[in-house]
Scaffold this motif. Structure first.
Motif, PDB file in Angstrom:
ATOM      1  N   LEU A  27      76.116  -0.974  51.534  1.00 36.91           N
ATOM      2  CA  LEU A  27      75.746  -1.891  50.460  1.00 36.91           C
ATOM      3  C   LEU A  27      74.730  -2.909  50.978  1.00 36.91           C
ATOM      4  O   LEU A  27      73.697  -3.152  50.337  1.00 36.91           O
ATOM      5  CB  LEU A  27      76.985  -2.600  49.905  1.00 36.91           C
ATOM      6  N   ALA A  28      74.972  -3.484  52.137  1.00 32.34           N
ATOM      7  CA  ALA A  28      74.047  -4.459  52.720  1.00 32.34           C
ATOM      8  C   ALA A  28      72.700  -3.827  53.044  1.00 32.34           C
ATOM      9  O   ALA A  28      71.654  -4.484  52.927  1.00 32.34           O
ATOM     10  CB  ALA A  28      74.666  -5.081  53.972  1.00 32.34           C
ATOM     11  N   ALA A  29      72.691  -2.544  53.416  1.00 31.50           N
ATOM     12  CA  ALA A  29      71.442  -1.855  53.761  1.00 31.50           C
ATOM     13  C   ALA A  29      70.507  -1.715  52.565  1.00 31.50           C
ATOM     14  O   ALA A  29      69.297  -1.527  52.745  1.00 31.50           O
ATOM     15  CB  ALA A  29      71.751  -0.488  54.359  1.00 31.50           C
ATOM     16  N   SER A  72      68.730 -14.629  46.874  1.00 29.88           N
ATOM     17  CA  SER A  72      69.719 -15.388  46.108  1.00 29.88           C
ATOM     18  C   SER A  72      70.766 -14.421  45.604  1.00 29.88           C
ATOM     19  O   SER A  72      70.493 -13.234  45.418  1.00 29.88           O
ATOM     20  CB  SER A  72      69.064 -16.086  44.911  1.00 29.88           C
ATOM     21  N   ILE A  73      71.955 -14.948  45.354  1.00 29.84           N
ATOM     22  CA  ILE A  73      73.024 -14.109  44.830  1.00 29.84           C
ATOM     23  C   ILE A  73      73.780 -14.889  43.758  1.00 29.84           C
ATOM     24  O   ILE A  73      73.921 -16.105  43.856  1.00 29.84           O
ATOM     25  CB  ILE A  73      73.981 -13.643  45.969  1.00 29.84           C
ATOM     26  N   TYR A  74      74.178 -14.184  42.705  1.00 29.92           N
ATOM     27  CA  TYR A  74      75.127 -14.790  41.774  1.00 29.92           C
ATOM     28  C   TYR A  74      76.310 -13.861  41.649  1.00 29.92           C
ATOM     29  O   TYR A  74      76.211 -12.654  41.879  1.00 29.92           O
ATOM     30  CB  TYR A  74      74.503 -15.153  40.423  1.00 29.92           C
ATOM     31  N   PHE A  75      77.430 -14.452  41.331  1.00 33.36           N
ATOM     32  CA  PHE A  75      78.698 -13.725  41.260  1.00 33.36           C
ATOM     33  C   PHE A  75      79.394 -14.119  39.970  1.00 33.36           C
ATOM     34  O   PHE A  75      79.520 -15.306  39.668  1.00 33.36           O
ATOM     35  CB  PHE A  75      79.574 -14.104  42.459  1.00 33.36           C
ATOM     36  N   LEU A 116      72.955 -13.110  53.278  1.00 32.24           N
ATOM     37  CA  LEU A 116      73.107 -12.318  52.065  1.00 32.24           C
ATOM     38  C   LEU A 116      73.718 -10.948  52.378  1.00 32.24           C
ATOM     39  O   LEU A 116      74.634 -10.490  51.691  1.00 32.24           O
ATOM     40  CB  LEU A 116      71.741 -12.160  51.393  1.00 32.24           C
ATOM     41  N   LYS A 117      73.257 -10.324  53.448  1.00 32.23           N
ATOM     42  CA  LYS A 117      73.803  -9.012  53.829  1.00 32.23           C
ATOM     43  C   LYS A 117      75.256  -9.127  54.293  1.00 32.23           C
ATOM     44  O   LYS A 117      76.071  -8.261  53.985  1.00 32.23           O
ATOM     45  CB  LYS A 117      72.913  -8.358  54.881  1.00 32.23           C
ATOM     46  N   ILE A 118      75.585 -10.196  55.007  1.00 36.38           N
ATOM     47  CA  ILE A 118      76.987 -10.418  55.392  1.00 36.38           C
ATOM     48  C   ILE A 118      77.836 -10.574  54.132  1.00 36.38           C
ATOM     49  O   ILE A 118      78.935 -10.021  54.035  1.00 36.38           O
ATOM     50  CB  ILE A 118      77.116 -11.646  56.314  1.00 36.38           C
ATOM     51  N   ALA A 119      77.325 -11.312  53.152  1.00 42.57           N
ATOM     52  CA  ALA A 119      78.065 -11.505  51.900  1.00 42.57           C
ATOM     53  C   ALA A 119      78.319 -10.171  51.204  1.00 42.57           C
ATOM     54  O   ALA A 119      79.424  -9.936  50.695  1.00 42.57           O
ATOM     55  CB  ALA A 119      77.306 -12.455  50.971  1.00 42.57           C
ATOM     56  N   PRO A 131      82.587 -13.423  48.153  1.00 42.18           N
ATOM     57  CA  PRO A 131      82.563 -13.601  49.606  1.00 42.18           C
ATOM     58  C   PRO A 131      82.585 -15.071  50.007  1.00 42.18           C
ATOM     59  O   PRO A 131      81.947 -15.918  49.376  1.00 42.18           O
ATOM     60  CB  PRO A 131      81.249 -12.941  50.040  1.00 42.18           C
ATOM     61  N   GLY A 132      83.307 -15.376  51.074  1.00 44.02           N
ATOM     62  CA  GLY A 132      83.486 -16.751  51.510  1.00 44.02           C
ATOM     63  C   GLY A 132      82.445 -17.256  52.485  1.00 44.02           C
ATOM     64  O   GLY A 132      82.438 -18.440  52.802  1.00 44.02           O
ATOM     65  N   ASN A 133      81.546 -16.396  52.959  1.00 44.08           N
ATOM     66  CA  ASN A 133      80.552 -16.864  53.928  1.00 44.08           C
ATOM     67  C   ASN A 133      79.391 -17.601  53.272  1.00 44.08           C
ATOM     68  O   ASN A 133      78.579 -18.202  53.962  1.00 44.08           O
ATOM     69  CB  ASN A 133      80.008 -15.699  54.763  1.00 44.08           C
ATOM     70  N   VAL A 134      79.318 -17.565  51.942  1.00 41.40           N
ATOM     71  CA  VAL A 134      78.237 -18.218  51.206  1.00 41.40           C
ATOM     72  C   VAL A 134      78.772 -19.498  50.583  1.00 41.40           C
ATOM     73  O   VAL A 134      79.898 -19.532  50.087  1.00 41.40           O
ATOM     74  CB  VAL A 134      77.710 -17.281  50.087  1.00 41.40           C
TER      75      VAL A 134
END
Length: 145
Positions: A27-29, A72-75, A116-119, A131-134
């Motif tokens: 997914l991160a790739a 950027s990411i939204y959830f 973002l990739k870690i998330a 994800p909690g890293n963001v």
């Protein structure tokens, strides 16, 4: 809750044949694929986390600045609706494009692509949980009037 399926799309051909990652790393790739593709008209990734009964657990949108190492990411999920909170990139909303259609993000939602990739890896590993890293901020309508 059973196994979670992640369906992703960022190119028009993915509408009928979405990318189905088999791991968080896959997914991160997709972020690397988007950067390598370099298309600014398709720099927005849609991710659906879907339970085995086909109910949606979460909807995630990811914008990738293909010219820089920022995105950027939204959830949107059971926890609510959120934008990533990063450094102030602009006074105006950040704009990414889903098949040529604008998607607006908070001006301060830009985070490093490595975060973002870690998330995305943690999103997959957590079964669609935010994800909690963001660092997150409440979602708001960022589209200019």
């Amino acid at each position: 809750m059973g196994d979670i399926l992640f369906e992703t799309a960022y190119l028009p051909e993915h509408r009928d044949s979405p990318i189905i990652p088999a791991s968080g790393e896959e997914l991160a790739a997709v972020i690397d694929q988007m950067k390598a593709n370099g298309r600014t008209d398709c720099n927005y990734l849609t991710i659906f986390a879907i339970d085995t009964d086909r109910s949606h657990i979460a909807h995630i949108g990811v914008g990738v600045d293909v010219g820089n190492d920022v995105g950027s990411i939204y959830f949107v999920g059971a926890e609510g609706a959120f934008f990533s909170k990063g450094r102030q990139v602009s006074r105006e909303p950040l704009v990414y494009f889903e098949f040529g259609n604008p998607r607006f993000f908070a001006p301060d939602s830009g985070i490093g692509l490595s975060d973002l990739k870690i998330a995305l890896t943690r999103l997959y590993q957590g079964g669609g949980v935010k994800p909690g890293n963001v660092e997150w901020q409440d979602w708001f309508d960022a589209e200019p009037e």
